[in-house]
Scaffold this active site. Sequence first.
Site, PDB file in Angstrom:
ATOM      1  N   GLN A   1       9.639 -26.218  11.738  1.00 42.45           N
ATOM      2  CA  GLN A   1       9.729 -24.919  10.997  1.00 42.45           C
ATOM      3  C   GLN A   1       8.504 -23.836  11.704  1.00 42.45           C
ATOM      4  O   GLN A   1       8.295 -22.831  11.336  1.00 42.45           O
ATOM      5  CB  GLN A   1       9.610 -24.954   9.484  1.00 42.45           C
ATOM      6  CG  GLN A   1      10.772 -25.492   8.856  1.00 42.45           C
ATOM      7  CD  GLN A   1      10.483 -25.898   7.295  1.00 42.45           C
ATOM      8  OE1 GLN A   1      10.387 -26.965   6.986  1.00 42.45           O
ATOM      9  NE2 GLN A   1      10.645 -24.851   6.621  1.00 42.45           N
TER      10      GLN A   1
ATOM     11  N   CYS B   1      22.903 -24.887   7.491  1.00 48.46           N
ATOM     12  CA  CYS B   1      22.225 -25.644   8.533  1.00 48.46           C
ATOM     13  C   CYS B   1      23.400 -25.975   9.677  1.00 48.46           C
ATOM     14  O   CYS B   1      23.190 -26.278  10.883  1.00 48.46           O
ATOM     15  CB  CYS B   1      21.191 -26.531   8.285  1.00 48.46           C
ATOM     16  SG  CYS B   1      22.035 -28.180   8.108  1.00 48.46           S
TER      17      CYS B   1
ATOM     18  N   CYS C   1      29.253 -38.084  10.135  1.00 49.84           N
ATOM     19  CA  CYS C   1      29.938 -38.710  11.231  1.00 49.84           C
ATOM     20  C   CYS C   1      31.501 -38.856  11.092  1.00 49.84           C
ATOM     21  O   CYS C   1      32.090 -39.327  11.956  1.00 49.84           O
ATOM     22  CB  CYS C   1      29.274 -40.102  11.461  1.00 49.84           C
ATOM     23  SG  CYS C   1      29.822 -41.166  10.326  1.00 49.84           S
TER      24      CYS C   1
ATOM     25  N   GLU D   1      14.056 -19.185  -2.240  1.00 43.82           N
ATOM     26  CA  GLU D   1      13.394 -20.246  -3.453  1.00 43.82           C
ATOM     27  C   GLU D   1      13.549 -19.882  -4.793  1.00 43.82           C
ATOM     28  O   GLU D   1      13.703 -20.821  -5.483  1.00 43.82           O
ATOM     29  CB  GLU D   1      11.989 -20.359  -3.160  1.00 43.82           C
ATOM     30  CG  GLU D   1      11.703 -20.831  -1.688  1.00 43.82           C
ATOM     31  CD  GLU D   1      10.196 -20.819  -1.369  1.00 43.82           C
ATOM     32  OE1 GLU D   1       9.469 -20.006  -1.611  1.00 43.82           O
ATOM     33  OE2 GLU D   1       9.665 -21.918  -0.970  1.00 43.82           O
TER      34      GLU D   1
HETATM   35  S1  FES Z   1      23.786 -29.810   5.128  1.00 43.15           S
HETATM   36 FE1  FES Z   1      25.348 -28.793   4.707  1.00 43.15          FE
HETATM   37  S2  FES Z   1      25.081 -26.725   5.541  1.00 43.15           S
HETATM   38 FE2  FES Z   1      23.173 -27.814   5.913  1.00 43.15          FE
HETATM   39  S1  FES Z   2      28.045 -41.600   6.874  1.00 44.91           S
HETATM   40 FE1  FES Z   2      28.060 -42.105   8.967  1.00 44.91          FE
HETATM   41  S2  FES Z   2      26.058 -41.106   9.652  1.00 44.91           S
HETATM   42 FE2  FES Z   2      26.031 -41.018   7.532  1.00 44.91          FE
END
Ligand code: FES
Ligand code: FES
Length: 1273
Positions: free
Chosen positions: A748, A116, A54, A1217
Amino acid sequence: MQKAKSVRFVLHNQNHTVTPSDVAPETTLLEYLRDYEHMKGTKYMCLEGGCGACVVSVTTKHPVTKRTITFAVNSCLVSVYSCEGWHIQTVDGIGNNQIGYHPVQKVLAEFNGTQCGFCSPGMVMNMYALYESNNNLTMKEVETSFGGNMCRCTGYRPILTAFKSLAKDADKEILGEYPDIEDLNVCDTANCQRICQTMCKRKSVSTALHLSSSNSKWFKVFSINEIFDVLKANPNKSYQLVAGNTARGVYHDFNGHPKLYIDITSVKNLLVDVVTADNLMVGANKSLTEAMELFQNTAETNGFDYLAKLADHIKLVAHVPVRNIGTLAGNLSIKHERNEFPSDIFLIFETVGAKMTIVNANKTEKVRDLLSYLTLDMKNKVIKNFILPKLSKSYKYQSYKIMPRAQNAHAMVNAGFLLKLDEHEVVQSIRIVYGGINSSFVHATKAEKYLVGKSIFDNNTLQGAFKALDEELQPDDALPEPSPLFRKKLAIALFYKFVLSITPSNKVSPENKSGGQLLQRPVSTGVQDFQTNQSLYPLTEAIPKLEALGQTSGEIEYISDLPNSVDQLFACFVTAKAPANYTIANIDTSEALKEDGVISFFGAKDILGPNSFVPSNTNYPEGFIPPGLHLVPEEVFCSGTVKYYFQPVGIIVAKTQELAERAADLVKVTYNPSTKKPLLTVREVLAANDPNRVSEEASMKATSKGNDVKHIIKGRYDMTPQYHYHMETQICCVIPNEGNLDIYPGTQWMDIIQTSVASILKIKENRINIKVKRVGGAFGAKITRNAQVACAAALAAHKLQKPVKMRLSFTANMDVVGKRYQTASDYEVGLNDKGEIQYLNDKFYFDYATGGNEPIIAFCIPAISSSYKHDTWDITGYYTNTDNAPGVWMRAPGHANVVAMSETIMEHIALEMGKPALEIRLANMSQNENKKLIQFINELRQTSDYDNRLKAAEEFNKTNRWMKKGLSLVPMTFPFVYVGGLNSIVAIYAGDGSVAVSHGGIEIGQGINTKVAQVCAYALKIPLNMVSVKASNNLVSPNNTLTGASLTSECVCYATLKACEILTARMKPVKDKMKNPTWEELVKECQKEYVELVATYMYSPNEPPQAYDIYGVCITEVEVDILTGIHQITRVDILEDTGTSMSPLIDIGQVEGAFIIGLGLWTTEKIVLDKEGRLLTNRTWNYKIPCALDIPIDFRVRFPKNNPNSVGVLNSKTTGEPALCLACSIPCAIRQAVASARSAADPKASKWYPFSGPSDVENTFLNSLNDCKQYTL
Ligand code: FES
Ligand code: FES
Ligand SMILES: Cc1cc2nc3c(=O)[nH]c(=O)nc-3n(C[C@H](O)[C@H](O)[C@H](O)COP(=O)(O)OP(=O)(O)OC[C@H]3O[C@@H](n4cnc5c(N)ncnc54)[C@H](O)[C@@H]3O)c2cc1C
């Protein structure tokens, strides 16, 4: 001063005004951005400052210096009313598709720093704020500034490389096309082309505030007097002085819900610092960042040089965004309220004898020491400043903080020492302060008293001091904190370390000297060595993810970013706060439903079909899904007997997420207790001897037995569970739509969502429309587990006919969802003198707990032995049923567990027989069957200079008693099999010839869409930018199998290739009639001739690609500080067989990311339960995945050249994996280092110690046989 009735700030160059009638004073900046302004770029996971998703950037004028400052903050902690006068920049504002991308966004994308992508906006904004604040950044500064930003996918290396490319001293090789930081400085207004959020054109506003809502009031004040005016005018009201507002990241309920919020961030008297003849007076509410700077600067003044060490210690507190706003007084206040809090600020201040000025309501000031402050009633009192003394040269100061990982973790134990010596090295005074012992322990007074008047550099004195410490240090049993034994021994070892650090060279033996040092980490580096084939481009081309810029700009959407409709509802699980085997007596929802805005509760009785999110009636063909899925029903909601602590009992549905969560806590569930004690570990199950809880699943029988048994070794191996830590927690959004349900699950596996929802609602499957664009990390946790969340949300949406969003909080996600299987094994091995195995009997156990739908033993048995001759190996795999949440597949779910098991046996043999581990491994390999593996071993051994480094480590260990090095070489043969039912649909649009693909896999960060696009472009012979990959959905990809087991990318690429071949064949007759048409011309002509320009193909195991083995070798080198148990990974070399990589950058990312998850599994991640089965490590505060400074300092990954896989898809091998299995080389290397310490401690002691859970700090320290009797000079 006139008091404003609203808060004003600038967000992306737009003025914003916030008033309590619209926005409650408790609202955080994050909530404001996402829920009020609908800016979805800023992500969130933990809401406690622990993950960094965040982070946003703030520019403002410093209230005292008036300097313009820019800094990163965690928007989940900052109150929106604290933003008065701020200029806020989020990832949405600094660059995007329309206005162009910011260089920080670009480098992260181009260096392949996203998978991700859920962490990417936070990473970008942390870097953005960093370089906005400092145009002189070094690589070291960049690298040490990301301790607060977690990434579970990438393993950090590409992120650090990307951002270090912006540093002044960036290695030219990684600089690429990017200018250095000076060129990016926004304040070059004449030439500035970028969106500017700096103060160059703006004036900062900072106004007194007085805001009232029905529940609470918010004040912003400018003087201490005004604080008391507010308190006087509102007597007996609960209040909080709001400084950084970060304390609630540590204790969620800190300050509760006060009636008055008093923003003190602009009170000058709380911010100023003064150096006097004897002291440094520091404003109480200086931020930790500012305090560090002040201490560093003042350290140059005579008498204050110790302040540099204080600054170094503060660098270990929290992380950059928290330090930017969290204050000294705020930190001390936490210690005041919760004495058990191992406050680092309290520790270092108390060590140097700091004092504090406290102002009371009648405005009188009193100087106090920190100890008396701890018991002082602080109601209506304000800490004004801290007073740090000048210390002469005869003082020696040192402090330590021992953490489970390198950054962003609270102390297991912290210690501060301040010693004054006379000219004869006799102790005049000493202060010994510890944190993390128990809530009342501060000074080691016995040891302090004992030492005064004694010569400290004397072994007898030291032994006396250790004895005193041993008597007075009484750590409490405070799970999930480490054991009292460890904390006591560690505290003593730290005192010894301190003494060694100050002992003159001529008074300490050479081998003890390095014990006085701390491990030093240089800036990390990485090498990625792979081959591409230009003639196949874009196949094999090294490109970053297609979505990378969308991820780094926050433009792409995750499920929580879907817009809320006007009648949007939110759901939250009500969970069983009772141990397994209790039965539910009553569920009383009356208090919860009384809350305004709470809509409903649904429990087991409300489910229309069978109460299971794993439908038993699905009928898949053989080879369609991994064997054994859908074996046992699993309740959506507990129907009577509690299966595990925190099992969902129902859901509360409410108008906001916060309300749903609050109301869920108001539901009162009562239980009939049980006398049955929950069994929580495999060992407990085995001890209980209950045949119903242990079942054999698969075995591998020996076909021969050697007759040269000279040695018999018995051992055990225990591995604790691991949490997936996907940054996007389990989530599902369900929207009723004309009798259908539109479902957006974070899954998934679409098919299980469709079948389970249809089953629990008793509706037809064709009424369910599923769409999944991507999920923010999964690692196996979203294969079957998301179905429980989807069923719960769908039930509510169906019954209420309203859209329902359900997102689990970080804690609920950890509580409710099971983990990687805990594993235990007992083995006995007979050996000849060369260490060749004559027989091996191994019984191993995976804990499926209360689940059983994700079996893996049969699947992974071949991985145990494939690297070795195994005709003499007799292995039986059992599963156990503890009373925990169902065990869940996690990346390399069985293979990682069992490869480590066999490598443990190899290490055990080597250490027991006193032979090099590699010799044992090679002795047990077959020259024929393991030929390729042996070839790779030899190659890596040579390129990494293994043999010389091993010798050097042995030499080092001979001459260092308290610092040790260890090297380990671990081989891997990963048997890979295909399962199927995965399709792809390819559509060509006649207007411009562009192509769209949708497939049955799910983009979970592994880069499946990028590989599919590369294959499609290659197959159709068109440029990559002509291909777009769309969301997966169950209309074009019905009945598809799960995304997981490393197989989906290959299967879907195969299906795409085949679909393209169909299209090419259909277009051929038209093409043959044309003369060298362009692609666009051909497509147009095909349309004219009514050629169907869409084709679909399903991969099934009947297709030509065949199972294959993936080989890998990993060499890890570590350094271990025996006196603390801390290690650092100095170098890792990985050679992984990827065939002809379809997309080398994506594959490098998979290898590095998987390896770092393994690093967490084996070193930092520890699941702790209480006796009832309640999870105690369910916060970012106490569950620690590796962070940026935990990764190898030198990290080299290499793919063998000219190495096509003739039986795989397009000559490639999978990468998702296997590298995780190689990570067991880390604990093996640590054990090699520890073995040297054990021999030094006790030549008779076994060099081996049982493998039990991660080689974390505690495990390493205790197994090093630390004994203070050996702590000599
Ligand atoms: S948590 Fe960093 S790219 Fe998925
Ligand atoms: S540090 Fe703010 S959501 Fe995790
Ligand atoms: C993720 C994370 C990791 C952390 N890691 C560590 C760590 O490793 N080591 C460590 O020591 N700490 C750690 N902390 C704690 C951190 O240092 C504190 O949260 C921070 O210093 C609190 O300061 P604040 O200004 O935000 O306090 P706030 O949250 O604003 O206030 C906290 C309390 O202090 C009171 N207060 C504030 N100023 C005054 C004053 N002048 N007089 C009287 N009362 C006052 C307030 O009334 C309030 O009750 C961590 C915090 C987080 C969120």
